[in-house]
Motif scaffolding. Structure first.
Motif, mmCIF file in Angstrom:
data_model
loop_
_atom_site.group_PDB
_atom_site.id
_atom_site.type_symbol
_atom_site.label_atom_id
_atom_site.label_comp_id
_atom_site.label_asym_id
_atom_site.label_seq_id
_atom_site.Cartn_x
_atom_site.Cartn_y
_atom_site.Cartn_z
ATOM 1 N N PRO A 41 -143.526 -85.990 -45.596
ATOM 2 C CA PRO A 41 -144.838 -85.835 -46.251
ATOM 3 C C PRO A 41 -145.928 -86.728 -45.672
ATOM 4 N N GLY A 42 -145.613 -87.997 -45.424
ATOM 5 C CA GLY A 42 -146.629 -88.926 -44.949
ATOM 6 C C GLY A 42 -147.135 -88.637 -43.557
ATOM 7 N N ARG A 43 -146.390 -87.853 -42.801
ATOM 8 C CA ARG A 43 -146.821 -87.503 -41.453
ATOM 9 C C ARG A 43 -147.523 -86.149 -41.415
ATOM 10 N N GLN A 44 -147.506 -85.464 -42.540
ATOM 11 C CA GLN A 44 -148.191 -84.174 -42.627
ATOM 12 C C GLN A 44 -149.421 -84.228 -43.531
ATOM 13 N N VAL A 45 -149.394 -85.159 -44.488
ATOM 14 C CA VAL A 45 -150.496 -85.271 -45.444
ATOM 15 C C VAL A 45 -150.910 -86.732 -45.563
ATOM 16 N N GLY A 46 -152.160 -87.024 -45.255
ATOM 17 C CA GLY A 46 -152.698 -88.363 -45.454
ATOM 18 C C GLY A 46 -153.408 -88.425 -46.792
ATOM 19 N N VAL A 47 -153.076 -89.435 -47.596
ATOM 20 C CA VAL A 47 -153.576 -89.503 -48.966
ATOM 21 C C VAL A 47 -154.274 -90.836 -49.212
ATOM 22 N N LEU A 48 -155.456 -90.772 -49.816
ATOM 23 C CA LEU A 48 -156.153 -91.964 -50.300
ATOM 24 C C LEU A 48 -156.679 -91.659 -51.694
ATOM 25 N N LEU A 49 -155.982 -92.202 -52.697
ATOM 26 C CA LEU A 49 -156.399 -91.996 -54.080
ATOM 27 C C LEU A 49 -156.952 -93.260 -54.724
ATOM 28 N N ASP A 50 -156.503 -94.424 -54.271
ATOM 29 C CA ASP A 50 -156.943 -95.682 -54.872
ATOM 30 C C ASP A 50 -156.891 -96.774 -53.819
ATOM 31 N N ALA A 51 -158.065 -97.130 -53.283
ATOM 32 C CA ALA A 51 -158.121 -98.138 -52.226
ATOM 33 C C ALA A 51 -157.717 -99.524 -52.721
ATOM 34 N N GLY A 52 -157.718 -99.724 -54.045
ATOM 35 C CA GLY A 52 -157.339 -101.030 -54.587
ATOM 36 C C GLY A 52 -155.846 -101.233 -54.657
ATOM 37 N N ALA A 53 -155.062 -100.172 -54.413
ATOM 38 C CA ALA A 53 -153.604 -100.268 -54.540
ATOM 39 C C ALA A 53 -152.989 -100.779 -53.238
ATOM 40 N N GLN A 54 -153.384 -102.000 -52.850
ATOM 41 C CA GLN A 54 -152.893 -102.621 -51.620
ATOM 42 C C GLN A 54 -152.520 -104.068 -51.920
ATOM 43 N N HIS A 55 -151.500 -104.562 -51.247
ATOM 44 C CA HIS A 55 -151.008 -105.924 -51.483
ATOM 45 C C HIS A 55 -152.033 -106.936 -50.974
ATOM 46 N N SER A 56 -152.615 -107.697 -51.883
ATOM 47 C CA SER A 56 -153.701 -108.609 -51.503
ATOM 48 C C SER A 56 -153.233 -109.768 -50.632
ATOM 49 N N GLY A 57 -151.928 -110.066 -50.645
ATOM 50 C CA GLY A 57 -151.420 -111.192 -49.855
ATOM 51 C C GLY A 57 -151.108 -110.850 -48.418
ATOM 52 N N ARG A 58 -151.100 -109.570 -48.072
ATOM 53 C CA ARG A 58 -150.812 -109.156 -46.702
ATOM 54 C C ARG A 58 -152.098 -108.969 -45.914
ATOM 55 N N THR A 59 -152.007 -109.077 -44.622
ATOM 56 C CA THR A 59 -153.158 -108.768 -43.768
ATOM 57 C C THR A 59 -153.261 -107.258 -43.603
ATOM 58 N N GLY A 60 -154.393 -106.830 -43.108
ATOM 59 C CA GLY A 60 -154.559 -105.408 -42.870
ATOM 60 C C GLY A 60 -153.524 -104.874 -41.901
ATOM 61 N N ARG A 61 -153.241 -105.638 -40.841
ATOM 62 C CA ARG A 61 -152.232 -105.196 -39.872
ATOM 63 C C ARG A 61 -150.854 -105.131 -40.509
ATOM 64 N N GLU A 62 -150.527 -106.087 -41.369
ATOM 65 C CA GLU A 62 -149.220 -106.067 -42.032
ATOM 66 C C GLU A 62 -149.074 -104.847 -42.943
ATOM 67 N N VAL A 63 -150.140 -104.495 -43.655
ATOM 68 C CA VAL A 63 -150.091 -103.325 -44.533
ATOM 69 C C VAL A 63 -149.767 -102.075 -43.723
ATOM 70 N N LEU A 64 -150.444 -101.912 -42.582
ATOM 71 C CA LEU A 64 -150.210 -100.719 -41.772
ATOM 72 C C LEU A 64 -148.882 -100.777 -41.035
ATOM 73 N N THR A 65 -148.441 -101.969 -40.645
ATOM 74 C CA THR A 65 -147.144 -102.097 -39.980
ATOM 75 C C THR A 65 -146.022 -101.649 -40.906
ATOM 76 N N LEU A 66 -146.106 -102.063 -42.162
ATOM 77 C CA LEU A 66 -145.117 -101.627 -43.137
ATOM 78 C C LEU A 66 -145.176 -100.106 -43.304
ATOM 79 N N GLY A 67 -146.399 -99.567 -43.361
ATOM 80 C CA GLY A 67 -146.551 -98.122 -43.462
ATOM 81 C C GLY A 67 -145.952 -97.403 -42.266
ATOM 82 N N ALA A 68 -146.127 -97.960 -41.059
ATOM 83 C CA ALA A 68 -145.571 -97.346 -39.856
ATOM 84 C C ALA A 68 -144.045 -97.328 -39.898
ATOM 85 N N LEU A 69 -143.440 -98.401 -40.415
ATOM 86 C CA LEU A 69 -141.984 -98.456 -40.541
ATOM 87 C C LEU A 69 -141.484 -97.388 -41.510
ATOM 88 N N VAL A 70 -142.181 -97.231 -42.631
ATOM 89 C CA VAL A 70 -141.781 -96.227 -43.629
ATOM 90 C C VAL A 70 -141.907 -94.814 -43.062
#
Length: 302
Positions: free
Chosen positions: A71-100
């Motif tokens: 699903p994540g590779r066929q549909v990109g979803v943005l419903l709530d920009a606030g639902a992100q871990h405030s302690g991680r850097t932007g690169r860390e957030v996306l790195t985790l997403g890339a692993l998933v």
């Protein structure tokens, strides 16, 4: 292709979405509009598998999101920009997403650059991001898997005029390359600028849908004169239906030539005579939803 057919969602005895149907073909941006509480978010959540509808279907490429192989590779979803871990850097957030998602780590820096967060912002903790930067990061996460479809809820919140202009170009480019975009937003002028088709929901039901040209191309003639009563009487005498327009204007159900001839025959003076239309999405929204002012919408120009 996004396809929503007879979608209904009830919570107990309360129906929040009722028999909603519309589709979004590839290569288009669809603006999904409605006042607060109209059922927009429930519809989007049903589409991406976060809410199970009471009845009806919501599919992407003919399948429910939960049935897509990735699903994540066929549909990109943005419903709530606030639902992100405030302690991680932007690169860390996306790195985790890339692993998933199982995408190459190189996509992280590509996506950060795509949304204007390369360099120092990428190494900054999300907790110190502005709302606009969080929106950009959320959009980067949606784009990370190189999807064919984007489902976005209020993606321009917090963006300055330059950021809104940038997002308009990004979404238009995505659709022009064959992608499908479903965009919910209160920024009506931005939706009008980028969308190919519009879907308006009010009270949980579809109030109008169609191409932008179909919905905003109003028929009739706007006419105005120093004595509105005399003008209205002249038009009705000529069997031309009229309705109130903005301020002291009238909207006549006839072409400008017929309206001008009727006014001349009655000796009515005109100060304005022009084809109706051009009032834009704000007027359509108010007419369909009964929204009187900015309490439920914002008309923000880029």
């Amino acid at each position: 292709m996004i396809s929503i057919e007879h979608l209904t969602k009830r919570y107990g005895t309360r129906t929040v979405v009722s028999d909603v149907s519309f589709s979004c073909p590839p290569g288009t941006v669809t603006g999904f509009l409605g006042p607060n509480g109209a059922g927009k978010s429930t519809t989007l959540r049903s589409l991406v598998g976060l809410t199970r509808p009471t009845s009806g279907t919501a599919t992407i490429g003919g399948r429910a999101v939960r049935d897509l192989p990735s699903p994540g590779r066929q549909v990109g979803v943005l419903l709530d920009a606030g639902a992100q871990h405030s302690g991680r850097t932007g690169r860390e957030v996306l790195t985790l997403g890339a692993l998933v998602l199982g995408v190459d780590a190189g996509r992280v820096d590509e996506a950060l650059g795509q949304v204007g967060l390369a360099g120092r912002p990428a190494g900054t903790r999300v907790g110190s991001y502005s709302l606009g930067m969080r929106q950009r990061l959320g959009l980067a996460a949606a784009l990370l898997g190189d999807p064919e479809v984007l489902v976005l809820d209020e993606p321009a919140n917090g963006l300055d005029p330059e950021g809104i202009w940038w997002m308009r170009g990004l979404l238009r480019g995505f659709a022009d390359r064959g992608g499908t975009v479903l965009l919910s937003s209160h920024l009506l002028r931005e939706v009008e600028a980028v969308a190919d088709q519009l879907v308006v929901i009010a009270g949980g039901r579809i109030a109008a849908q169609g191409s932008k040209v179909e919905l905003l191309g109003r028929r009739g003639t706007v006419v105005r004169g120093p004595d509105r009563a005399v003008l209205e009487r002249a038009l009705r005498t000529a069997a031309i239906a009229v309705s109130p327009g903005d301020d002291d204007a009238l909207v006549a159900d006839a072409d400008p030539l017929a309206v001008g001839q009727a006014a001349a025959a009655a000796g009515a003076v005109l100060t304005e005579l022009r084809p109706a239309g051009g009032e834009g999405l704000e007027e359509l929204f108010r007419a369909l939803t009964g929204s009187p002012d900015g309490a439920t919408l914002q008309a923000v120009a880029a």
